[in-house]
Scaffold this motif. Sequence first.
Motif, PDB file in Angstrom:
ATOM      1  N   GLU A 226     -11.441   1.719   3.979  1.00 39.66           N
ATOM      2  CA  GLU A 226     -12.146   1.211   5.165  1.00 39.66           C
ATOM      3  C   GLU A 226     -11.283   0.279   6.012  1.00 39.66           C
ATOM      4  O   GLU A 226     -11.734  -0.209   7.047  1.00 39.66           O
ATOM      5  CB  GLU A 226     -13.423   0.478   4.739  1.00 39.66           C
ATOM      6  CG  GLU A 226     -14.424   1.340   3.973  1.00 39.66           C
ATOM      7  CD  GLU A 226     -14.918   2.519   4.781  1.00 39.66           C
ATOM      8  OE1 GLU A 226     -14.992   2.407   6.024  1.00 39.66           O
ATOM      9  OE2 GLU A 226     -15.213   3.570   4.187  1.00 39.66           O
ATOM     10  N   MET A 227     -10.045   0.066   5.591  1.00 36.68           N
ATOM     11  CA  MET A 227      -9.168  -0.816   6.362  1.00 36.68           C
ATOM     12  C   MET A 227      -8.726  -0.138   7.652  1.00 36.68           C
ATOM     13  O   MET A 227      -8.381   1.053   7.642  1.00 36.68           O
ATOM     14  CB  MET A 227      -7.926  -1.187   5.544  1.00 36.68           C
ATOM     15  CG  MET A 227      -8.177  -2.208   4.448  1.00 36.68           C
ATOM     16  SD  MET A 227      -8.536  -3.871   5.087  1.00 36.68           S
ATOM     17  CE  MET A 227      -6.952  -4.343   5.752  1.00 36.68           C
TER      18      MET A 227
ATOM     19  N   ILE B  48      -3.728  -1.843   7.505  1.00 41.11           N
ATOM     20  CA  ILE B  48      -3.767  -1.184   6.193  1.00 41.11           C
ATOM     21  C   ILE B  48      -2.460  -1.306   5.423  1.00 41.11           C
ATOM     22  O   ILE B  48      -2.460  -1.298   4.189  1.00 41.11           O
ATOM     23  CB  ILE B  48      -4.180   0.298   6.339  1.00 41.11           C
ATOM     24  CG1 ILE B  48      -4.599   0.857   4.973  1.00 41.11           C
ATOM     25  CG2 ILE B  48      -3.056   1.128   6.970  1.00 41.11           C
ATOM     26  CD1 ILE B  48      -5.289   2.202   5.043  1.00 41.11           C
ATOM     27  N   HIS B  49      -1.349  -1.466   6.120  1.00 44.20           N
ATOM     28  CA  HIS B  49      -0.066  -1.542   5.411  1.00 44.20           C
ATOM     29  C   HIS B  49       0.324  -2.975   5.037  1.00 44.20           C
ATOM     30  O   HIS B  49       1.310  -3.175   4.318  1.00 44.20           O
ATOM     31  CB  HIS B  49       1.034  -0.887   6.241  1.00 44.20           C
ATOM     32  CG  HIS B  49       0.860   0.595   6.363  1.00 44.20           C
ATOM     33  ND1 HIS B  49       0.985   1.456   5.296  1.00 44.20           N
ATOM     34  CD2 HIS B  49       0.521   1.370   7.433  1.00 44.20           C
ATOM     35  CE1 HIS B  49       0.761   2.691   5.694  1.00 44.20           C
ATOM     36  NE2 HIS B  49       0.466   2.675   6.982  1.00 44.20           N
ATOM     37  N   ALA B  50      -0.446  -3.941   5.495  1.00 43.78           N
ATOM     38  CA  ALA B  50      -0.219  -5.339   5.107  1.00 43.78           C
ATOM     39  C   ALA B  50      -1.567  -6.045   5.049  1.00 43.78           C
ATOM     40  O   ALA B  50      -1.849  -6.948   5.845  1.00 43.78           O
ATOM     41  CB  ALA B  50       0.709  -6.032   6.098  1.00 43.78           C
ATOM     42  N   PRO B  51      -2.431  -5.658   4.115  1.00 46.24           N
ATOM     43  CA  PRO B  51      -3.797  -6.195   4.091  1.00 46.24           C
ATOM     44  C   PRO B  51      -3.853  -7.708   3.895  1.00 46.24           C
ATOM     45  O   PRO B  51      -4.831  -8.349   4.308  1.00 46.24           O
ATOM     46  CB  PRO B  51      -4.451  -5.450   2.922  1.00 46.24           C
ATOM     47  CG  PRO B  51      -3.324  -4.915   2.100  1.00 46.24           C
ATOM     48  CD  PRO B  51      -2.216  -4.659   3.050  1.00 46.24           C
TER      49      PRO B  51
ATOM     50  N   PRO C 196       0.780  -1.244   0.000  1.00 47.20           N
ATOM     51  CA  PRO C 196       0.000   0.000   0.000  1.00 47.20           C
ATOM     52  C   PRO C 196       0.809   1.291   0.000  1.00 47.20           C
ATOM     53  O   PRO C 196       0.453   2.233  -0.713  1.00 47.20           O
ATOM     54  CB  PRO C 196      -0.857  -0.135   1.259  1.00 47.20           C
ATOM     55  CG  PRO C 196      -1.064  -1.612   1.391  1.00 47.20           C
ATOM     56  CD  PRO C 196       0.252  -2.216   0.995  1.00 47.20           C
ATOM     57  N   ILE C 197       1.901   1.373   0.778  1.00 49.03           N
ATOM     58  CA  ILE C 197       2.654   2.625   0.811  1.00 49.03           C
ATOM     59  C   ILE C 197       3.322   2.891  -0.529  1.00 49.03           C
ATOM     60  O   ILE C 197       3.418   4.044  -0.983  1.00 49.03           O
ATOM     61  CB  ILE C 197       3.694   2.630   1.956  1.00 49.03           C
ATOM     62  CG1 ILE C 197       4.250   4.044   2.195  1.00 49.03           C
ATOM     63  CG2 ILE C 197       4.815   1.655   1.691  1.00 49.03           C
ATOM     64  CD1 ILE C 197       3.281   5.016   2.789  1.00 49.03           C
ATOM     65  N   VAL C 198       3.776   1.832  -1.197  1.00 48.37           N
ATOM     66  CA  VAL C 198       4.371   1.969  -2.524  1.00 48.37           C
ATOM     67  C   VAL C 198       3.298   2.411  -3.520  1.00 48.37           C
ATOM     68  O   VAL C 198       3.500   3.350  -4.313  1.00 48.37           O
ATOM     69  CB  VAL C 198       5.016   0.652  -2.982  1.00 48.37           C
ATOM     70  CG1 VAL C 198       5.502   0.746  -4.432  1.00 48.37           C
ATOM     71  CG2 VAL C 198       6.175   0.267  -2.056  1.00 48.37           C
ATOM     72  N   ASP C 199       2.162   1.760  -3.484  1.00 48.69           N
ATOM     73  CA  ASP C 199       1.084   2.072  -4.432  1.00 48.69           C
ATOM     74  C   ASP C 199       0.539   3.479  -4.216  1.00 48.69           C
ATOM     75  O   ASP C 199       0.224   4.192  -5.177  1.00 48.69           O
ATOM     76  CB  ASP C 199      -0.037   1.041  -4.308  1.00 48.69           C
ATOM     77  CG  ASP C 199       0.418  -0.346  -4.737  1.00 48.69           C
ATOM     78  OD1 ASP C 199       1.443  -0.442  -5.436  1.00 48.69           O
ATOM     79  OD2 ASP C 199      -0.245  -1.329  -4.362  1.00 48.69           O
ATOM     80  N   ALA C 200       0.453   3.897  -2.947  1.00 48.96           N
ATOM     81  CA  ALA C 200      -0.021   5.252  -2.662  1.00 48.96           C
ATOM     82  C   ALA C 200       0.925   6.279  -3.260  1.00 48.96           C
ATOM     83  O   ALA C 200       0.487   7.269  -3.859  1.00 48.96           O
ATOM     84  CB  ALA C 200      -0.145   5.465  -1.152  1.00 48.96           C
TER      85      ALA C 200
ATOM     86  N   ASN D 257      11.854  -1.838   4.145  1.00 48.04           N
ATOM     87  CA  ASN D 257      10.720  -2.751   4.239  1.00 48.04           C
ATOM     88  C   ASN D 257       9.457  -1.911   4.045  1.00 48.04           C
ATOM     89  O   ASN D 257       9.160  -1.040   4.863  1.00 48.04           O
ATOM     90  CB  ASN D 257      10.706  -3.430   5.612  1.00 48.04           C
ATOM     91  CG  ASN D 257       9.580  -4.429   5.756  1.00 48.04           C
ATOM     92  OD1 ASN D 257       8.451  -4.178   5.338  1.00 48.04           O
ATOM     93  ND2 ASN D 257       9.873  -5.560   6.377  1.00 48.04           N
ATOM     94  N   PRO D 258       8.704  -2.116   2.973  1.00 46.86           N
ATOM     95  CA  PRO D 258       7.559  -1.233   2.695  1.00 46.86           C
ATOM     96  C   PRO D 258       6.460  -1.293   3.751  1.00 46.86           C
ATOM     97  O   PRO D 258       5.710  -0.318   3.910  1.00 46.86           O
ATOM     98  CB  PRO D 258       7.059  -1.719   1.332  1.00 46.86           C
ATOM     99  CG  PRO D 258       7.583  -3.109   1.185  1.00 46.86           C
ATOM    100  CD  PRO D 258       8.869  -3.145   1.929  1.00 46.86           C
ATOM    101  N   VAL D 259       6.378  -2.396   4.464  1.00 47.18           N
ATOM    102  CA  VAL D 259       5.356  -2.498   5.509  1.00 47.18           C
ATOM    103  C   VAL D 259       5.755  -1.659   6.719  1.00 47.18           C
ATOM    104  O   VAL D 259       4.980  -0.825   7.207  1.00 47.18           O
ATOM    105  CB  VAL D 259       5.113  -3.964   5.914  1.00 47.18           C
ATOM    106  CG1 VAL D 259       4.138  -4.035   7.091  1.00 47.18           C
ATOM    107  CG2 VAL D 259       4.576  -4.762   4.732  1.00 47.18           C
ATOM    108  N   THR D 260       6.963  -1.866   7.219  1.00 45.79           N
ATOM    109  CA  THR D 260       7.388  -1.123   8.407  1.00 45.79           C
ATOM    110  C   THR D 260       7.551   0.368   8.106  1.00 45.79           C
ATOM    111  O   THR D 260       7.305   1.208   8.979  1.00 45.79           O
ATOM    112  CB  THR D 260       8.697  -1.691   8.973  1.00 45.79           C
ATOM    113  OG1 THR D 260       9.710  -1.673   7.951  1.00 45.79           O
ATOM    114  CG2 THR D 260       8.499  -3.126   9.439  1.00 45.79           C
TER     115      THR D 260
END
Length: 479
Positions: A428-429, A434-437, A328-332, A404-407
Amino acid sequence: MTDRPALVWLRHDLRLDDNPALAAARKTGAPVIPVFIMDESIDHAPGAASRWWLHHSLASLGEDLDMLGSKLVLRRGEAAKLIPALVEETKAAHIFWNRRYHQAHIEIDKTLKSDLCDDGVNVETFNGNLLREPWELKTGSGGYYKVFTPFWKALKQAKPARADTEAKPRKIETPKSFPRSDKLKDWDLLPTKPDWAKGFEEIWTPGETGARARLRDFLNDVIDDYKNGRDRPDKDYTSRLSPHLSFGEISPLTIWQATHAKMSDGDISDSAGDKFLSELAWRDFSYNLLFHNKELPEKPLREEFANYPWRTDKKGLKAWQKGLTGYPIVDAGMRQLWRTGWMHNRVRMIVASFLIKDLLLHWRKGEDWFWDTLVDADLANNAASWQWVAGCGADAAPYFRIFNPVTQGEKFDPDGNYVREFVPELKEMPAKHIHAPWKAPDDVLDKAGVKLGKSYPEPILDHAAARKRALEGYDKIKK
């Protein structure tokens, strides 16, 4: 006053205030003819998003000149041919410009200057775009700085080369008639089918007036949060002056002086002002690297990286470009870039690390994409920053520093608001997931209306495995 005019050749200095070339032209007492050449034959001609900004910046400058009774002359073609032709057409006695720093551009300017001087034209050039020229700051051994921290210390000690800014003209002497000018709309700089820049004008105000307003608002309201908040993409704690600087709508000296004035008056803290100015100095540092390394945009400064085992992955590259990696952070970040022509600096590092070290794609793939999609695309900054993340540049981040894109998302977008803004599929997450759906329980996904692989993609790779692969590649070139 002589009837023979003075030409001002504008490039990355689309402003009237603190423009040394324009000031010098006015001091001659001759009629002044401001000229902009749309030269697409040069290395690194403007990308698509830059062309959008350029259109509006030129329109703004033209209006500012009109208010002074002057006119911006536009010509499209090879500057090496058009400038001498304009000199001959106007019988100009002088020509002034602010310097460029890529070696290919320098060679064009040097040849032009030599030829024009041989023809009896007075040619003068100036530093209108940097705090210090790339050859002015030297290490103890006489070389150029390859590490930012000592460069920044040297710059602070030396201070900007020009003590004062040049005053904005209240009047510009004009010739009896101006040479023919192209019509800006005929250059087709704006996208139409499709108009992917729709909405840019709601976010940006290209031009000198917009630049001044941006600086004023930042110094009055935002800068005290800058030092501690600049890494938060969910907060508006950055200056967003980068496109204005890229097109020269405001000079770095103007920013430097305005910031120091606020610091002197006690309106902002020294630590906040110093941190902001250090980022301005990074731009100078990047140009220092570009000037001394003419192949900076194409080749790694650390030669061993020329043998790095980069992959070819068209599908992965396309997913990265479209913001469909499943992280998500990369895609955002990639969607913010597409929607606004800009990306938060912290997220630029995250998406760059993902492309280079997770996907194992050559850093030039990212450099090229940013060049085409950023409204603040800047040759020196773009090249130096991509090499920095790749670990192959000057003062580069160690290659084993792999985000690490999640952290990173959890740390810098803790509430998930940045992701929700640009990845509405996840709005809505809950912040916890939200960062690791893909790790979220099924009931959480159901409640948020997220169907992995359908409404939002599964991760296109496993970060831990990709990290291991990247480090194995680094081990090979070390040997």
